[in-house]
Design a protein around this motif. Structure first.
Motif, PDB file in Angstrom:
ATOM      1  N   SER A 112      -4.419   5.838   3.036  1.00  0.00           N
ATOM      2  CA  SER A 112      -5.789   5.457   3.404  1.00  0.00           C
ATOM      3  C   SER A 112      -6.671   5.303   2.170  1.00  0.00           C
ATOM      4  O   SER A 112      -7.520   4.406   2.100  1.00  0.00           O
ATOM      5  CB  SER A 112      -6.389   6.465   4.390  1.00  0.00           C
ATOM      6  OG  SER A 112      -6.432   7.752   3.806  1.00  0.00           O
ATOM      7  N   GLY A 124      -5.727   2.090   0.574  1.00  0.00           N
ATOM      8  CA  GLY A 124      -6.277   1.022   1.413  1.00  0.00           C
ATOM      9  C   GLY A 124      -7.761   0.805   1.158  1.00  0.00           C
ATOM     10  O   GLY A 124      -8.226  -0.337   1.094  1.00  0.00           O
ATOM     11  N   ARG A 125      -8.510   1.897   1.003  1.00  0.00           N
ATOM     12  CA  ARG A 125      -9.943   1.761   0.709  1.00  0.00           C
ATOM     13  C   ARG A 125     -10.162   1.108  -0.649  1.00  0.00           C
ATOM     14  O   ARG A 125     -11.058   0.286  -0.821  1.00  0.00           O
ATOM     15  CB  ARG A 125     -10.634   3.132   0.777  1.00  0.00           C
ATOM     16  CG  ARG A 125     -10.814   3.665   2.179  1.00  0.00           C
ATOM     17  CD  ARG A 125     -11.733   4.878   2.220  1.00  0.00           C
ATOM     18  NE  ARG A 125     -11.254   5.992   1.413  1.00  0.00           N
ATOM     19  CZ  ARG A 125     -10.393   6.922   1.832  1.00  0.00           C
ATOM     20  NH1 ARG A 125      -9.897   6.859   3.046  1.00  0.00           N
ATOM     21  NH2 ARG A 125     -10.035   7.907   1.044  1.00  0.00           N
ATOM     22  N   CYS A 126      -9.341   1.473  -1.620  1.00  0.00           N
ATOM     23  CA  CYS A 126      -9.462   0.872  -2.955  1.00  0.00           C
ATOM     24  C   CYS A 126      -9.073  -0.605  -2.927  1.00  0.00           C
ATOM     25  O   CYS A 126      -9.529  -1.389  -3.763  1.00  0.00           O
ATOM     26  CB  CYS A 126      -8.579   1.616  -3.953  1.00  0.00           C
ATOM     27  SG  CYS A 126      -9.112   3.301  -4.287  1.00  0.00           S
ATOM     28  N   ASN A 127      -8.240  -0.977  -1.985  1.00  0.00           N
ATOM     29  CA  ASN A 127      -7.780  -2.359  -1.852  1.00  0.00           C
ATOM     30  C   ASN A 127      -8.798  -3.227  -1.113  1.00  0.00           C
ATOM     31  O   ASN A 127      -8.703  -4.442  -1.141  1.00  0.00           O
ATOM     32  CB  ASN A 127      -6.427  -2.375  -1.120  1.00  0.00           C
ATOM     33  CG  ASN A 127      -5.755  -3.708  -1.143  1.00  0.00           C
ATOM     34  OD1 ASN A 127      -5.800  -4.398  -2.155  1.00  0.00           O
ATOM     35  ND2 ASN A 127      -5.129  -4.085  -0.056  1.00  0.00           N
ATOM     36  N   ASN A 128      -9.777  -2.609  -0.464  1.00  0.00           N
ATOM     37  CA  ASN A 128     -10.775  -3.321   0.333  1.00  0.00           C
ATOM     38  C   ASN A 128     -11.975  -3.689  -0.539  1.00  0.00           C
ATOM     39  O   ASN A 128     -12.626  -2.816  -1.110  1.00  0.00           O
ATOM     40  CB  ASN A 128     -11.206  -2.432   1.505  1.00  0.00           C
ATOM     41  CG  ASN A 128     -12.213  -3.096   2.409  1.00  0.00           C
ATOM     42  OD1 ASN A 128     -12.672  -4.199   2.156  1.00  0.00           O
ATOM     43  ND2 ASN A 128     -12.554  -2.410   3.487  1.00  0.00           N
ATOM     44  N   ASP A 129     -12.272  -4.997  -0.635  1.00  0.00           N
ATOM     45  CA  ASP A 129     -13.403  -5.456  -1.453  1.00  0.00           C
ATOM     46  C   ASP A 129     -14.738  -4.898  -0.968  1.00  0.00           C
ATOM     47  O   ASP A 129     -15.666  -4.740  -1.755  1.00  0.00           O
ATOM     48  CB  ASP A 129     -13.480  -6.987  -1.459  1.00  0.00           C
ATOM     49  CG  ASP A 129     -12.355  -7.612  -2.246  1.00  0.00           C
ATOM     50  OD1 ASP A 129     -11.737  -6.904  -3.050  1.00  0.00           O
ATOM     51  OD2 ASP A 129     -12.113  -8.818  -2.051  1.00  0.00           O
ATOM     52  N   GLY A 130     -14.836  -4.615   0.317  1.00  0.00           N
ATOM     53  CA  GLY A 130     -16.096  -4.146   0.879  1.00  0.00           C
ATOM     54  C   GLY A 130     -16.329  -2.663   0.700  1.00  0.00           C
ATOM     55  O   GLY A 130     -17.425  -2.160   0.948  1.00  0.00           O
ATOM     56  N   ASP A 131     -15.323  -1.926   0.274  1.00  0.00           N
ATOM     57  CA  ASP A 131     -15.445  -0.477   0.102  1.00  0.00           C
ATOM     58  C   ASP A 131     -15.832  -0.167  -1.334  1.00  0.00           C
ATOM     59  O   ASP A 131     -15.396  -0.831  -2.269  1.00  0.00           O
ATOM     60  CB  ASP A 131     -14.116   0.200   0.450  1.00  0.00           C
ATOM     61  CG  ASP A 131     -14.279   1.671   0.763  1.00  0.00           C
ATOM     62  OD1 ASP A 131     -14.908   2.380  -0.050  1.00  0.00           O
ATOM     63  OD2 ASP A 131     -13.787   2.108   1.814  1.00  0.00           O
ATOM     64  N   ILE A 142       0.827  -1.212   0.000  1.00  0.00           N
ATOM     65  CA  ILE A 142       0.000   0.000   0.000  1.00  0.00           C
ATOM     66  C   ILE A 142       0.860   1.260   0.000  1.00  0.00           C
ATOM     67  O   ILE A 142       0.568   2.222  -0.717  1.00  0.00           O
ATOM     68  CB  ILE A 142      -0.987  -0.030   1.186  1.00  0.00           C
ATOM     69  CG1 ILE A 142      -2.037  -1.120   0.934  1.00  0.00           C
ATOM     70  CG2 ILE A 142      -1.641   1.322   1.397  1.00  0.00           C
ATOM     71  CD1 ILE A 142      -3.040  -1.314   2.042  1.00  0.00           C
TER      72      ILE A 142
END
Length: 143
Positions: free
Chosen positions: A14, A17-24, A2
């Motif tokens: 951050s 990180g949000r782009c890396n999160n499947d739930g975001d 990241i």
């Protein structure tokens, strides 16, 4: 990681990180995706986006060696035909074809058809553009 992606894209850790999160639901900006692809030398994101729309991206350098592409395509057709034959032999072994075996047969034949259609495109490209001893096709009366 990241941090490296944040440095390359000039985005915050951050946001990466949000782009890396499947739930975001936040998406990676296109400019950032292009920078990351350039850094790794592989258009991974572009290829995934094309696949989502049922498309493939092509490598312009790969088209130069049509003989190698034709050979690869021919081997792929043989492999797909062999896979179909193997699965069909298993399905026919008890003389009863289940729905699952029939579905596998459909998938195998469709893969074979897709491979053959791709090979057909390669052959027609060679005919249209000319390659080595094969002159390019020309329109009658054209230059």
């Amino acid at each position: 990681g990241i941090e490296a992606a944040a440095d390359i894209t000039s985005l915050s850790k951050s946001q990466i990180g949000r782009c890396n999160n499947d739930g975001d639901t936040e998406l990676l900006p296109i400019a950032a995706a292009l920078r990351l692809e350039a850094e790794c030398g592989d258009p991974v994101i572009t290829r995934a986006m094309a696949a989502l729309h049922g498309r493939k991206i092509s490598d312009p350098d790969a088209a130069k060696d049509s003989g190698a592409c034709l050979l690869r395509g021919s081997l792929d057709i043989g492999a797909k035909a062999g896979e179909y034959q193997r699965n069909a032999a298993l399905a026919f072994s008890d003389l009863k074809v289940t729905r699952a075996e029939a579905a596998q047969g459909v998938r195998d034949i469709q893969a074979l058809i897709d491979s053959a259609q791709e090979q057909l495109k390669l052959y027609t490209t060679v005919l249209a553009e000319g390659n080595g001893d094969t002159p390019a096709l020309k329109i009658v009366g054209g230059e």
